[in-house]
Scaffold this active site. Structure first.
Site, PDB file in Angstrom:
ATOM      1  N   ASP A  75       0.815  -1.222   0.000  1.00  0.00           N
ATOM      2  CA  ASP A  75       0.000   0.000   0.000  1.00  0.00           C
ATOM      3  C   ASP A  75       0.845   1.268   0.000  1.00  0.00           C
ATOM      4  OD1 ASP A  75      -2.279  -1.680   0.246  1.00  0.00           O
ATOM      5  OD2 ASP A  75      -1.866  -1.828   2.381  1.00  0.00           O
ATOM      6  N   LYS A  83       2.299   2.079  -5.194  1.00  0.00           N
ATOM      7  CA  LYS A  83       3.090   1.609  -6.348  1.00  0.00           C
ATOM      8  C   LYS A  83       2.357   1.867  -7.665  1.00  0.00           C
ATOM      9  CE  LYS A  83       3.205  -2.425  -4.344  1.00  0.00           C
ATOM     10  NZ  LYS A  83       2.783  -2.109  -2.960  1.00  0.00           N
ATOM     11  N   ASN A 119      -4.876 -10.487  -3.922  1.00  0.00           N
ATOM     12  CA  ASN A 119      -4.688  -9.861  -2.595  1.00  0.00           C
ATOM     13  C   ASN A 119      -4.224  -8.415  -2.785  1.00  0.00           C
ATOM     14  OD1 ASN A 119      -2.284 -10.865  -3.682  1.00  0.00           O
ATOM     15  ND2 ASN A 119      -1.404 -11.481  -1.730  1.00  0.00           N
ATOM     16  N   GLY A 170      -4.155  -4.602  -4.357  1.00  0.00           N
ATOM     17  CA  GLY A 170      -5.169  -3.655  -4.821  1.00  0.00           C
ATOM     18  C   GLY A 170      -4.467  -2.383  -5.221  1.00  0.00           C
ATOM     19  N   HIS A 171      -4.470  -2.084  -6.500  1.00  0.00           N
ATOM     20  CA  HIS A 171      -3.779  -0.891  -6.968  1.00  0.00           C
ATOM     21  C   HIS A 171      -4.808   0.143  -7.413  1.00  0.00           C
ATOM     22  CE1 HIS A 171       0.133  -3.283  -7.848  1.00  0.00           C
ATOM     23  NE2 HIS A 171      -0.084  -3.084  -6.577  1.00  0.00           N
ATOM     24  N   ARG A 209       3.761 -29.197  -5.500  1.00  0.00           N
ATOM     25  CA  ARG A 209       3.735 -29.768  -6.841  1.00  0.00           C
ATOM     26  C   ARG A 209       2.397 -30.415  -7.177  1.00  0.00           C
ATOM     27  NH1 ARG A 209       9.292 -32.394  -5.398  1.00  0.00           N
ATOM     28  NH2 ARG A 209       8.101 -32.394  -3.468  1.00  0.00           N
ATOM     29  N   GLN A 249       2.091  -6.065  -2.981  1.00  0.00           N
ATOM     30  CA  GLN A 249       2.461  -6.163  -1.567  1.00  0.00           C
ATOM     31  C   GLN A 249       3.730  -5.337  -1.284  1.00  0.00           C
ATOM     32  OE1 GLN A 249       1.682  -9.433  -3.191  1.00  0.00           O
ATOM     33  NE2 GLN A 249      -0.377  -8.772  -2.760  1.00  0.00           N
ATOM     34  N   ARG A 257     -10.328  -2.938   5.278  1.00  0.00           N
ATOM     35  CA  ARG A 257      -9.928  -2.852   6.700  1.00  0.00           C
ATOM     36  C   ARG A 257      -9.159  -1.561   6.969  1.00  0.00           C
ATOM     37  NH1 ARG A 257      -6.685  -8.411   7.477  1.00  0.00           N
ATOM     38  NH2 ARG A 257      -6.054  -7.931   5.354  1.00  0.00           N
TER      39      ARG A 257
HETATM   40  P1  IMP Z   1      -2.408 -12.922   2.053  1.00  0.00           P
HETATM   41  O1  IMP Z   1      -1.481 -12.376   1.044  1.00  0.00           O
HETATM   42  O2  IMP Z   1      -3.845 -12.724   1.717  1.00  0.00           O
HETATM   43  O3  IMP Z   1      -2.090 -14.339   2.432  1.00  0.00           O
HETATM   44  O4  IMP Z   1      -2.199 -12.077   3.415  1.00  0.00           O
HETATM   45  C1  IMP Z   1      -0.988 -12.145   4.172  1.00  0.00           C
HETATM   46  C2  IMP Z   1      -0.660 -10.793   4.766  1.00  0.00           C
HETATM   47  O5  IMP Z   1      -0.297  -9.895   3.723  1.00  0.00           O
HETATM   48  C3  IMP Z   1      -1.813 -10.122   5.518  1.00  0.00           C
HETATM   49  O6  IMP Z   1      -1.259  -9.365   6.593  1.00  0.00           O
HETATM   50  C4  IMP Z   1      -2.399  -9.186   4.489  1.00  0.00           C
HETATM   51  O7  IMP Z   1      -3.076  -8.100   5.093  1.00  0.00           O
HETATM   52  C5  IMP Z   1      -1.130  -8.734   3.780  1.00  0.00           C
HETATM   53  N1  IMP Z   1      -1.345  -8.292   2.396  1.00  0.00           N
HETATM   54  C6  IMP Z   1      -1.543  -9.083   1.312  1.00  0.00           C
HETATM   55  N2  IMP Z   1      -1.672  -8.344   0.196  1.00  0.00           N
HETATM   56  C7  IMP Z   1      -1.526  -7.061   0.578  1.00  0.00           C
HETATM   57  C8  IMP Z   1      -1.512  -5.827  -0.148  1.00  0.00           C
HETATM   58  O8  IMP Z   1      -1.662  -5.752  -1.373  1.00  0.00           O
HETATM   59  N3  IMP Z   1      -1.316  -4.709   0.611  1.00  0.00           N
HETATM   60  C9  IMP Z   1      -1.120  -4.760   1.960  1.00  0.00           C
HETATM   61  N4  IMP Z   1      -1.114  -5.894   2.659  1.00  0.00           N
HETATM   62  C10 IMP Z   1      -1.317  -7.031   1.979  1.00  0.00           C
END
Ligand code: IMP
Length: 429
Positions: free
Chosen positions: A13, A16, A38, A40-41, A144, A225, A308
């Protein structure tokens, strides 16, 4: 051979998408190399706000080819929905513009169900995942027994692989987690439909990227991430299951060492994190509310994927020094400097205290942050609103001082500064 890697230097976050959008004008290809939906841009173009989870954010530029690399895990239902959404907004999406690696892995409803079941079973020790099935999909890959997108190219192969996968998932759901099994026949039917639609987009994207580089084209590798969520280099176990750090771009795109010539670390002017895990400079109370915002603005600190509220804190130089090392960051793009207006004083964590000892660098890596006390340097704040500033020379002295302090503490230049969500609210130095 210009491969520029844009990587999050914190917990994700950092903005990027913003930096990719800025540099996309010079690029030919924008490529995602790790993670899945996971991420979000948020990209703002004029009145339109795009929230992209799988498509590289550069896709909103008509001249860009978007590439989804082999390091990704792709939920085909989300991808198709996203394609539909951007098409409705007038962005053209076709196999000439979007290329999906045949070696990327698929996320199924089974992976998502297991993600939820595992989090519930962890109770208070939960990771706080996004619930998108990321961990279980990468687990299948490492095991695998994963489902690569290339299965969609062979008649019957996908259905057979899904049947095997769902048998295992349902066993785990029912026997290990005591939860309801999934309807495997429905999932198989749905995936046959996804395969029909996505098949034309599949190819060996590494070869495509290599050829593009050889022709002198420019690729922007768009990190998802952030460094501290990296499976190896992050705050383990409170991490994601992929390699968002810059070396992951080479593996996740199928390119060799030496392909990259620029690594831009995107650093938000303060620290944020979603999900559980250590956060040495975390703030609570009024200061936190001011940094986070109320949620009324789309740039306030609330998750793009889950909504969140993000945890917030002062910038952590110790962790940034580490990020510079593990990524090989050559320059910094500093985002959201405008949010720091109006503070009397700003703090930078420049060292940690453990017992009697002071450490400027992490003694044991970010997996061991428990029990560390952040030591701060204080810098003067500034009152002025920065959102309409476009020249470095026009920044208040204290804002320039904050940026210069970062450069001197980190030893890399800050070349891009953003002061608002609009495309124009940026200063390049
Ligand atoms: P997962 O990637 O859904 O397995 O989550 C693992 C951890 O990475 C958690 O703390 C999520 O909140 C965090 N996380 C995953 N993707 C992002 C993202 O794009 N931005 C911020 N935190 C992320």
């Amino acid at each position: 051979m210009p491969l520029n890697i844009i990587v999050g230097a914190q917990w994700g976050d950092e903005g990027k998408g913003r930096v990719v959008d800025l540099l996309a004008g010079e690029a030919d290809i924008v490529a995602r190399y790790s993670g899945g939906d996971n991420a979000g841009h948020t990209v703002t173009v004029g009145e339109d706000i795009f929230k992209l989870h799988l498509l590289p954010s550069g896709i909103v530029h008509p001249h860009i080819v978007g590439l989804l690399g082999n390091g990704m895990v792709i939920n085909p239902a989300t991808l198709l929905e996203e394609i539909e959404q951007v098409r409705e907004a007038g962005v053209s999406v076709n196999p000439d513009r979007v290329k999906i690696s045949s070696a990327a892995h698929l996320i199924t409803p089974g992976h998502r169900a297991l993600d939820g079941a595992r989090e519930r079973a962890r109770g208070d020790a939960k990771i706080g995942t996004t619930g998108r099935g990321i961990g279980p999909a990468y687990t299948s890959k490492v095991n695998r027994s994963g489902l690569r997108t290339e299965l969609m190219l062979v008649d019957g192969a996908l259905s057979q692989a899904l049947a095997d996968h769902l048998k295992e998932v349902n066993y785990q759901l029912e026997v290990v987690y005591r939860e309801e099994p999934l309807d495997d026949q429905k999932i198989i039917r749905d995936f046959q439909g996804y395969a029909e639609q996505l098949r034309p987009y599949l190819s060996e994207t590494g070869a495509y990227a290599e050829k593009a580089l050889a022709e002198g084209k420019m690729i922007l590798a768009e990190g998802a991430q952030g460094t501290l969520l990296d499976l190896d280099h992050g705050t383990y176990p409170y991490v994601t299951s992929s390699t968002p750090t810059a070396p992951g771009a080479l593996v996740g795109l199928g390119l060799g060492i030496g392909s990259a010539d620029r690594v831009i670390g995107v650093v938000k002017a303060f620290q944020t994190r979603v999900g559980e895990g250590p956060f040495p400079t975390e703030l609570e109370g009024d200061l936190a509310t001011r940094l986070r915002g109320t949620g009324q603005n789309q740039w306030d600190e609330f998750g793009t994927t889950t909504g969140r509220p993000r945890r917030v804190g002062w910038l952590d130089i110790v962790l940034l020094r580490y990020a510079i090392r593990v990524n090989g960051i050559t320059e910094i793009a500093l985002t959201k400097l405008d949010i720091l207006s109006g503070f009397d004083q700003l703090k930078l964590c420049t060292a940690y205290q453990i017992g009697e000892e002071i450490h400027q660098r992490l003694p044991m890596g970010p997996g061991n942050l428990g029990g560390m006390r952040a030591i701060y340097e204080e810098l003067p704040g500034w009152e002025e609103d920065l959102t309409s500033t476009r020249q470095w020379a026009d920044f208040p002295e204290a804002a320039r001082g904050y940026v210069k302090a970062l450069e001197s503490l980190l030893g890399v230049p800050v070349t891009i500064i953003s002061v608002g969500p609009e495309r124009s609210q940026v200063i390049q130095r």
